[in-house]
Design an enzyme around this catalytic site. Structure first.
Site, PDB file in Angstrom:
ATOM      1  N   GLU D  66      58.254  23.079  38.900  1.00 49.10           N
ATOM      2  CA  GLU D  66      57.301  22.317  39.718  1.00 49.10           C
ATOM      3  C   GLU D  66      56.068  21.893  38.931  1.00 49.10           C
ATOM      4  O   GLU D  66      55.540  20.794  39.138  1.00 49.10           O
ATOM      5  CB  GLU D  66      56.897  23.127  40.954  1.00 49.10           C
ATOM      6  CG  GLU D  66      57.921  23.115  42.087  1.00 49.10           C
ATOM      7  CD  GLU D  66      59.099  24.048  41.876  1.00 49.10           C
ATOM      8  OE1 GLU D  66      59.086  24.827  40.889  1.00 49.10           O
ATOM      9  OE2 GLU D  66      60.037  24.026  42.695  1.00 49.10           O
ATOM     10  N   HIS D 134      58.228  30.580  51.808  1.00 47.77           N
ATOM     11  CA  HIS D 134      58.809  29.256  52.054  1.00 47.77           C
ATOM     12  C   HIS D 134      58.288  28.681  53.375  1.00 47.77           C
ATOM     13  O   HIS D 134      58.963  27.861  53.995  1.00 47.77           O
ATOM     14  CB  HIS D 134      60.336  29.340  52.180  1.00 47.77           C
ATOM     15  CG  HIS D 134      61.083  29.601  50.907  1.00 47.77           C
ATOM     16  ND1 HIS D 134      60.848  30.683  50.109  1.00 47.77           N
ATOM     17  CD2 HIS D 134      62.090  28.906  50.296  1.00 47.77           C
ATOM     18  CE1 HIS D 134      61.689  30.655  49.075  1.00 47.77           C
ATOM     19  NE2 HIS D 134      62.436  29.597  49.172  1.00 47.77           N
TER      20      HIS D 134
HETATM   21  C1  TPP Z   1      59.939  27.594  42.816  1.00 44.95           C
HETATM   22  C2  TPP Z   1      61.100  27.190  43.658  1.00 44.95           C
HETATM   23  N1  TPP Z   1      61.521  25.913  43.638  1.00 44.95           N
HETATM   24  C3  TPP Z   1      62.570  25.526  44.396  1.00 44.95           C
HETATM   25  C4  TPP Z   1      63.220  26.421  45.213  1.00 44.95           C
HETATM   26  C5  TPP Z   1      64.409  25.982  46.059  1.00 44.95           C
HETATM   27  N2  TPP Z   1      65.621  26.617  45.549  1.00 44.95           N
HETATM   28  C6  TPP Z   1      66.153  27.719  46.116  1.00 44.95           C
HETATM   29  S1  TPP Z   1      67.494  28.286  45.306  1.00 44.95           S
HETATM   30  C7  TPP Z   1      67.428  27.019  44.183  1.00 44.95           C
HETATM   31  C8  TPP Z   1      68.453  26.893  43.097  1.00 44.95           C
HETATM   32  C9  TPP Z   1      68.191  27.773  41.970  1.00 44.95           C
HETATM   33  O1  TPP Z   1      69.268  27.720  41.097  1.00 44.95           O
HETATM   34  P1  TPP Z   1      69.665  28.990  40.266  1.00 44.95           P
HETATM   35  O2  TPP Z   1      68.426  29.585  39.682  1.00 44.95           O
HETATM   36  O3  TPP Z   1      70.707  28.572  39.329  1.00 44.95           O
HETATM   37  O4  TPP Z   1      70.203  30.032  41.313  1.00 44.95           O
HETATM   38  P2  TPP Z   1      71.526  29.942  42.201  1.00 44.95           P
HETATM   39  O5  TPP Z   1      71.157  29.253  43.464  1.00 44.95           O
HETATM   40  O6  TPP Z   1      72.543  29.210  41.419  1.00 44.95           O
HETATM   41  O7  TPP Z   1      71.866  31.366  42.437  1.00 44.95           O
HETATM   42  C10 TPP Z   1      66.339  26.196  44.450  1.00 44.95           C
HETATM   43  C11 TPP Z   1      65.983  25.020  43.651  1.00 44.95           C
HETATM   44  C12 TPP Z   1      62.713  27.734  45.235  1.00 44.95           C
HETATM   45  N3  TPP Z   1      63.236  28.657  46.046  1.00 44.95           N
HETATM   46  N4  TPP Z   1      61.679  28.090  44.441  1.00 44.95           N
END
Ligand code: TPP
Ligand code: TPP
Ligand code: MG
Ligand code: MG
Lengths: 333, 301, 301, 333
Positions: D66, D134
């Site tokens: 971000e 959130h």
């Molecule tokens: C700082 C932040 N930005 C965006 C999100 C929204 N978000 C939740 S899970 C996710 C995907 C993250 O991908 P990864 O780290 O590969 O984990 P996975 O979902 O594959 O377990 C996102 C972007 C968040 N929770 N926190």
């Protein structure tokens, strides 16, 4: 501290170093994290002597990585240490708000008390020639976050006493000092003494108007009160000291006596500290004349002319009080 | 931990998640189906004095860490029988007394917190290690860099574990991460790093064991990348963004099917039945737990 | 740019800073003495269509980029003749029309901004490149990681230049940065990277030229680490934290003395005199410029 | 939009996508940056169709970073592009405050107009089952920053019109929507139309009390007004729409007519939106009964029972209005 307690004149930075030293001795789990707080003794020398006494395992120089610094401080605190993280200027708290607000402030509630984060984030607010990204006052943001305590001393004695309380608090505390406080000296009690949070202090008694403020602005506000006195206006100065929790009782009692409140802050007015205390005091004292004084809605330049023009000072504070008391006088700040 | 025990753990995770997914009141969930081998393999090398932190994809990590399944389910269902009394749910599930310091739903938000826990261990000369489990998506966040650097400088007892399932919600790793291997990010910091097939539970366990041993021996932080698969959509509310063909290819890499096949159906079938029974029991116990009420909020101030 | 021109640039930087340092009203300044070769060598390869961003240590970068010295000095002295009318000072000095997008006094704060400028170039199919100059201290910040990753993914025309003077205020690089070479941080992202002696202006120029050529040819971002020295204290208000012996060793690496010696005193002496004269003239012009007044604030809302 | 303009019922997400589409067509320099806004169409499908029409060079999926996302958006905007950066939830704006507040908000002033940052940060506030990190509403923080515009629609029509204005603004704008708005539908004018910033809207006329609010809370506030009407209390509902600039005129005129103001927000009260509008309105209407309603000072749990208990809803808003008008009634929220 009670005024009669024996005290010695100390610099602001010495008061901070003493509180840290005493608490480091008392609590062997206490760790200090910050940029240049080790051999250098901190940008304002308020960490001087601590590395020598407590060693590099407890007094840790960090990289320039404010987000991780606070994250580490919070995590270590949650895991049984106690930590103080020094963030040089409050502007640099922004990248660190995620661990502080999204994690630390929520931790005790979200884990139903299994964990808490007794971390102190010590940071320096306000303007002194360093420009648009090194001068901001973000206390109001922090007051908006449940789960954070926020304190802001204006004197060595209070810095000492409030920092001691911060270092014994059960959850996260932001300790806000100010660039202009470091060159100051003042009495610090000789005996060990903590100042509880949530207690405002009446710095000057008066009858006609209550001037409420915190941190560095206490000094221009006291100067404004002195100049108002010359003009025959008796101003009471209430220094909040603790912004969260807020001692509305003391403030409201003062405002009830004087019938008029001027809220003074160095930061921006919209959704600021003044907006909050005005609201809270009016809940207790409905028929109250209220004004607020704060920064002009502009960035704070490093240019000394522009910096001074953008911030409250004693004449502007006094003018606001005069306008409030004599609305017809039409003076301008 | 034996391979059979790894399978038992993975089957429990799958069984609990499947039951949760079937409930209309399941709430907003992120499941670990396809990534159980990472949780099971990692937790196999963690002892009672260690701590685990993870992302919001927390159910398998919590179960693999050995939390009482009934308590986990109670937490997920918002019951006071959960370790966080139903306040935290999946996103912030925690039981530090059981070595599960907790989930944190901010992507990459747990990395520096975990380093802090490791710092507290180091400062107190506590013997344990700290493991932090995160996704490939988190690897693009600056928090990883800052934490790798400080962990390396201070030689913190911290095991970084990236479950690289190849996706950040709908975005493939190729579009959100320039390095070909996440583990390469650790190398400039001098942090020992390995990449392992994250659908092979024994391989994850063995790789984690080797790295954890180095940390326990005082070698400072280590980094494990486990290349895994996410069998379902990102969350219970997210649309599936992958094609049927993609999903079929992923299903072929199911870590549970893989280890079941390796161990043989004779061993796997009773483990499956036991996992189903354990999951059923966990839900029964959890449902008997009183739902959280607004009174919980009185404790917050 | 010839070696003599590099020396001329460095001498001007030194002369302007020396005059500023001598003034009681100089304000809060960070000087580049010892790091002029990085600014001069880098700017030698930037054309009018390129943009430079830097940290708060901005005076040499601005002068090397070719800004009118009188305007720079006016800005530093808070005069309206500065490109920012005396509002920005050193910390935020900018003149984008001259290819100097500007300083930003938040450590590492300019990295993602610079990538954004490069993105605007790419999106508009503008031919220029963007260079961003930062310190070793900034290399520990997450902003570097996030920006390297995105710059690599999107193949942005961005040259990362780290003037590694070995210090973040009082903290030596060994205590704030785990990687032995800052340039190693670029490698996992597949970004071409080089380390050069930052006290050797022609070497900086040549290394920057090679990397810039790659970027101009569409090769995406590149990374240059210039190992430099900071001859004075961190800032006009900071105590010097290094020993006399350390400082003497650093003085022996003065980039201006080095290039002067290489080019010979016959060439260097008149350049020095010219730089002094230019600096004097810049201060005279700047002082004739009216100081900023509070009216500037009326423009802010 | 004037009520008589021909309009078609659209989902909130469709209104956003349309504003984006029209502005992408109008301004070829406009770039969109965000997580999963490309093929996925955005977490709330409000970017659907844009990748297909404008291609991956203008509609860019980003890493989860971000701080850099906003930094890139700001830098590109300063360099002559116009950008919109989507930050999925407002809680994740924290790491991005450095580029937004320390750089973008200061840029025009500090460069004396040489540069400006016409960036729109679009983000989603508020609670809907996603828990403590959130669910937050940080509008008040942003209102505290000079140089930022902040808008928060409550309907598809306003989202469309305000987003168009945001995408033509000279400086940084934070566009705050809300998780609960996406499933909603409502009229969106058929003709292209932008809604200027700084104009509040009277959503329901009334005589006895003014209820002031913004964003999603407009809906519970309207429901509260309906229930107050059943009890014989005529409530006027003023929706701010634009938080910075703030349309105090409309609000003060309403409060002057009704003599009572209840400020309603989903976020935390201290130094909140309500504190600010209460202060500003009282400057214009001194003898005013004022109350504010906001979140309880606790983290917002993903647990639906706790989430609901911590946030304002129609009954609590109505109860606050009743208490304000009949202080002796002693009702509790
Ligand atoms: C700082 C932040 N930005 C965006 C999100 C929204 N978000 C939740 S899970 C996710 C995907 C993250 O991908 P990864 O780290 O590969 O984990 P996975 O979902 O594959 O377990 C996102 C972007 C968040 N929770 N926190
Ligand atoms: C985010 C942030 N944290 C801290 C500071 C205070 N600070 C100013 S300069 C500096 C040192 C940075 O070191 P480096 O990047 O190596 O630059 P150098 O001073 O050596 O040019 C620090 C910590 C800052 N300006 N911004
Ligand atoms: Mg992933
Ligand atoms: Mg340096």
């Amino acid at each position: 501290m009670p005024p009669e307690a024996p005290a010695t004149r100390r610099f602001f930075r010495e008061a901070i170093a003493r509180a840290l030293r005493e608490e480091m001795r008392r609590d062997p789990s206490l760790l200090l994290l910050g940029q240049d707080i080790g051999a250098f003794g901190g940008p304002y020398r308020d960490f001087e002597g601590l590395l020598a006494e407590f060693g590099p395992a407890r007094v840790r120089d960090t990289p320039v990585a404010e987000a991780a610094m606070v994250g580490l401080g919070v995590g270590a605190a949650a895991a049984g240490a106690r930590t103080l993280v020094a963030i040089t200027y409050m502007d640099f708290l922004m990248p660190a708000l995620d661990p502080l607000v999204n994690y630390a402030a929520k931790l005790r509630f979200k884990t139903a008390g299994q964990l808490a984060a007794p971390v102190v984030v010590k940071t320096t607010a306000g303007a002194k020639g360093q420009g648009v990204a090194h001068s901001q006052c973000l206390e109001a943001w922090l007051m908006n976050v449940p789960g954070l305590a926020v304190v802001a001393p204006s004197s060595p004695g209070d810095a000492y006493g409030l920092l001691k309380t911060a270092l014994r608090a059960p959850g996260p505390v932001v300790f806000v000092d100010h660039k202009r406080l470091f060159p100051m000296a003042g009495p610090v009690p000789d005996a060990e003494a903590a100042i509880p949070f949530g207690l405002a202090a009446i710095r000057r008694a008066g009858r006609d108007v209550t001037l409420a403020t915190h941190g560095w602005m206490t000094h221009p506000t006291l100067a404004a009160a002195a100049s108002l006195a010359e003009a025959g206006i008796s101003a009471e100065v209430v220094e909040l000291r603790s912004l969260a929790p807020l001692d509305i009782e003391t403030l409201a009692a003062s405002a009830a006596r004087t019938g008029a409140l001027v809220a003074v802050e160095e930061g921006q007015l919209p959704c600021g500290v003044g907006a909050e205390i005005a609201f809270r005091v009016r809940e207790c004292v409905p028929a109250l004349a209220v004004a607020r004084v704060g920064a002009r809605p502009v960035p704070v330049s490093s240019n000394p002319v522009l910096e001074a023009a953008s911030l409250p000072d004693a004449p502007r504070i006094a003018a606001a009080a005069r306008r409030l008391l004599r609305p017809s006088a039409g003076e301008t700040a | 931990m034996s391979d059979a025990a790894l399978l038992r753990t993975m089957l429990l995770c799958r069984a609990v998640e499947a039951r949760l997914a079937a409930r209309p009141d399941c709430g907003f969930q992120l499941f670990s189906a396809g990534e159980e081998a990472v949780a099971a393999g990692l937790c196999a090398v963690l002892g009672p004095g260690d701590q685990l932190l993870c992302s919001g994809r927390s159910i398998a990590p919590a179960l693999a860490r050995g939390l009482d399944p009934a308590a986990v389910v109670a937490e997920l269902l918002g019951r006071t029988g959960g370790p966080c009394r139903g306040r935290a749910g999946r996103g912030h599930l925690a039981q530090p007394s059981a070595g599960f310091f907790g989930a944190h739903a901010v992507v990459a938000g747990n990395l520096s917190i975990a380093a802090g826990v490791a710092l507290a261990f180091q400062a107190a000369a506590r013997p344990g290690i700290v493991a932090v489990l995160f996704g490939d998506g988190a690897a693009g966040a600056g928090a990883l860099h800052e934490t790798l650097n400080i962990a390396a400088l201070w030689q913190l007892p911290l095991l970084f574990v990236c479950s690289n399932n190849g996706w950040s919600i709908s975005t493939p790793a190729a579009a959100h991460l320039a390095p070909a291997r996440v583990a390469d990010l650790a190398r400039p910091f001098g942090i020992p790093a390995a990449t392992v097939d994250g659908t092979d539970a024994p391989a994850v366990r063995d790789a984690a064991a080797a790295l954890a041993a180095g940390i326990r021996a005082g070698g400072g932080p280590a980094f494990l990348e486990a290349v895994s698969v996410r069998l379902g959509p990102h969350s219970t509310s997210a649309r599936e963004s992958r094609t049927r063909a993609d999903l079929a290819a992923l299903a072929a890499r199911d870590p549970i099917a893989r280890l079941s096949a390796a161990l043989g159906e004779a061993l796997a079938a009773p483990l499956r039945a036991a996992a189903d029974a354990a999951a059923d029991a966990a839900f029964r116990t959890a449902e008997a737990s009183p739902p959280a009420t607004a009174d919980e909020l009185d404790d917050a101030a």
